[in-house]
Design a protein around this motif. Structure first.
Motif, mmCIF file in Angstrom:
data_model
loop_
_atom_site.group_PDB
_atom_site.id
_atom_site.type_symbol
_atom_site.label_atom_id
_atom_site.label_comp_id
_atom_site.label_asym_id
_atom_site.label_seq_id
_atom_site.Cartn_x
_atom_site.Cartn_y
_atom_site.Cartn_z
ATOM 1 N N ARG A 1 -1.365 10.623 -7.685
ATOM 2 C CA ARG A 1 -0.091 10.042 -7.244
ATOM 3 C C ARG A 1 1.000 10.069 -8.294
ATOM 4 N NH1 ARG A 1 -1.826 4.803 -3.521
ATOM 5 N NH2 ARG A 1 -2.838 6.061 -1.920
ATOM 6 N N ASP B 1 0.863 -1.185 0.000
ATOM 7 C CA ASP B 1 0.000 0.000 0.000
ATOM 8 C C ASP B 1 0.901 1.238 0.000
ATOM 9 O OD1 ASP B 1 -2.276 1.569 0.057
ATOM 10 O OD2 ASP B 1 -2.520 1.431 2.233
ATOM 11 N N PHE C 1 -10.494 -1.821 1.300
ATOM 12 C CA PHE C 1 -10.021 -2.056 -0.066
ATOM 13 C C PHE C 1 -10.822 -3.158 -0.750
ATOM 14 C CE2 PHE C 1 -5.463 -0.535 1.185
ATOM 15 C CZ PHE C 1 -5.908 0.766 1.155
HETATM 16 C C1 GLC Z 1 -4.936 6.251 4.957
HETATM 17 C C2 GLC Z 1 -3.879 6.591 3.942
HETATM 18 C C3 GLC Z 1 -4.035 5.676 2.768
HETATM 19 C C4 GLC Z 1 -3.813 4.269 3.246
HETATM 20 C C5 GLC Z 1 -4.725 3.930 4.415
HETATM 21 C C6 GLC Z 1 -4.259 2.696 5.132
HETATM 22 O O1 GLC Z 1 -6.217 6.472 4.496
HETATM 23 O O2 GLC Z 1 -3.973 7.944 3.609
HETATM 24 O O3 GLC Z 1 -3.163 5.993 1.726
HETATM 25 O O4 GLC Z 1 -4.067 3.364 2.214
HETATM 26 O O5 GLC Z 1 -4.757 4.941 5.386
HETATM 27 O O6 GLC Z 1 -3.073 2.957 5.826
#
Ligand code: GLC
Length: 554
Positions: free
Chosen positions: A423, A65, A155
């Motif tokens: 990004r 991530d 996700f």
């Molecule tokens: C927050 C971050 C994001 C990440 C998520 C998990 O929302 O900004 O980029 O994927 O946390 O850590």
């Protein structure tokens, strides 16, 4: 001066610039930005006038991530440099009066973190660091049974993963490689406090806390017919845990910000009222959902400006009344570029790219600028899903089709919503790789960087960047912007957002036309023009397409 006034003059005079490290500047030609790259651009940042750099995670990580899956909180991933590079960056930033804000990802660790690896090996101390729950005695890898709750991962998919060797499930609110820590365990909180102290000893004076309102989970693992987030957002012991973290980490009074997912106004007042000793300010995301039909990110609709105005009115006025403090932002590394999303980058690129910051930078709070926003960078011009890298974009490209959309429709939605839209690398000039790297950029830049780039804009006194510079300077100059009261006005058109700031005898009126048509303006002819995104004053009583204008009476 009261505690609240003191805070307003501290936090209200600062501007934070967010650096997505892998996309800012690459010093070694591997196509990925790094810490020495940031150091090489400090003069650019000082010239812009920002006070703090929020740097996204650069700690050792498998990068599932993009670094938000941390494998060691107190070291540097070789991809981004060394600890010496970090020390150089901190010293050079400090020499320019710029502070560093580090990103603390404390809701979860990577499953590669030593703590999780020890848990997997069965060590009870480390099993207790995470949210492990026993599976049914007859569970098998092929048939693990029902997970402890039906909560959805952010996700996509269920938020639990079964580990056959332990016959247990573990919770992952994000990717399967991001295991949620157990904040109910004081030893975990002690470890995290040590991390905060480690970075402060290295000169860090500011922290951003990733999804920190998710750290307190309810007892008993409840499920219902929702995705589960209401059970753990602003969870049952969240205030106690934040106070504990602040005490252990020794960070009370610093410039801190908590990323609050699906939060409430009342919680945010409490998080940020100085009497709570929790955080200096919060990010809430309600205003970035005004183009989600029925709250669904993966469907498209035009932004609803009435809802946007109401949200700003509520959060500006009520946070102030409750002694809270807002951060002010349109974008970050999780959001598509706001000018493409809320503005019209085809017909009014300059106007919409400058209207958005006019609207927020003059509000009460602390503005954040996400790298490239100050250049007016737009969303990508990708034409196929293979060009995207983000795990969320790929998961949802599939899920959207499972929900009944065609591949073309799914692509259109991902194109407008992908986190990769914000990004891709910073464009330092108009050459093929934007002088971001001497190699191949990890994510392609859109063709429009031929003219939307730092070099071109620094040479142009009318650039979007020059406009941001003026907005930042105004915040430094004007106590009314830093600490004044805020009141939203009923504009003469539903496409306009208008508000007033007041401090003693000084008054500022801000009006922003969120449309490509002329709209009626509130009377301001006797005011002095403070800033505006058209060169000439235009006709009295009229706001031109995407016009943003502020007047002052003093
Ligand atoms: C927050 C971050 C994001 C990440 C998520 C998990 O929302 O900004 O980029 O994927 O946390 O850590």
């Amino acid at each position: 001066m009261s505690v609240l006034d003191d805070r307003a003059s501290f936090l209200g005079s600062k501007v934070v610039y967010q650096i997505y490290v892998r996309s800012f500047c690459d010093s070694d030609g591997d196509g990925i930005g790094d810490l020495p790259g940031i150091t090489s651009k400090l003069d650019y940042l000082a010239d812009l006038g920002v006070d703090y750099l929020w740097i996204t995670p650069f700690y050792p990580s498998p990068q599932n991530d993009n670094g938000y899956d941390v494998a060691d909180y107190c070291a540097i991933d070789p991809l981004f440099g060394t600890m010496d590079d970090f020390d150089q960056l901190a010293a050079q930033a400090d020499a320019r009066g710029i502070g560093l804000m580090l990103d603390m990802v404390f809701n979860h660790t990577s499953t590669s973190h030593e703590w999780f690896q020890r848990a997997l090996a069965g060590d009870p101390k480390y099993l207790a660091y995470y949210k492990f729950v026993d599976a049914a005695p007859d569970a098998t890898a092929d048939d693990p049974g029902e997970p402890p709750t039906n909560w959805e991962s952010k996700f996509g998919g269920n938020a639990w993963e079964y580990v056959p060797a332990l016959n247990k499930w573990y919770l992952h609110l994000f990717d399967v490689s991001q295991a949620d820590l157990d904040w109910d365990n004081p030893e975990v909180r002690a470890e995290l406090g040590k991390v905060l102290r480690f970075w402060q000893r290295k000169g860090v004076s500011s922290f951003r806390f990733d999804v920190v309102n998710l750290v307190s989970k309810p007892a008993g693992w409840p499920s219902d017919d929702t995705d589960g987030k209401h059970f753990y957002s602003d969870g049952p012991r969240i205030h106690e845990y934040l106070q504990d973290m602040v005490r252990r980490g020794g960070i009370d009074g610093l410039l801190t910000v908590g990323e609050m997912s699906a939060t409430s106004l009342d919680s945010c007042i409490r998080y940020t009222n100085p009497e709570s000793h929790e955080l200096a300010m919060v990010f809430n995301f309600h205003h970035l959902k005004v183009d989600y039909p029925d709250g669904e990110k993966w469907e498209l609709m035009e932004p609803d400006i009435d809802v946007l105005r109401d949200l700003y009115r509520t959060w500006q006025e009520k946070m102030t009344a409750g002694g809270g403090w807002n951060s002010l932002f349109w974008s970050n590394h999780d959001q598509p570029r706001p000018n493409s999303r809320f503005g019209d980058t085809v017909n009014y690129w300059y106007e919409s790219s400058t209207l958005l910051p006019t609207c927020t930078h003059l509000m009460r709070g602390t503005p954040y600028i996400y790298q490239g926003e100050e250049l007016g960078q737009t969303i990508t011009d990708f034409t196929s899903i293979e060009q995207y890298r983000d795990v969320e974009s790929h998961n949802y490209y599939r899920i959207i089709q499972e929900r009944g959309h065609t591949p073309e429709e799914a692509f259109k939605i991902v194109h407008a919503r992908s986190r990769d839209d914000g990004r891709y690398p910073m464009a330092w000039d108009g050459s093929k790789t934007g002088r971001f790297t001497s190699g191949t950029p990890w994510l392609a830049l859109p063709a429009n960087h031929a003219w939307i780039n730092a070099e071109a804009e620094m040479a142009d006194p009318h650039s979007v960047r020059a406009y941001y510079q003026r907005l930042i300077a105004l915040r430094k100059e004007l106590p009314v912007v830093q600490a004044g009261d805020v009141r939203f006005l009923d504009a003469a058109s539903d496409k306009v957002i208008a508000y007033e700031r007041k401090l003693d005898d000084v008054r500022v009126l801000v009006q922003c036309n969120f449309s490509g048509e002329e709209q009626p303006a509130l009377a301001c002819a006797d005011g002095e023009l403070l800033i505006g995104n058209y060169d000439d004053p235009g006709e009295a009583g009229v706001l031109r397409p995407w016009e943003a204008v502020a007047h002052i009476w003093r």
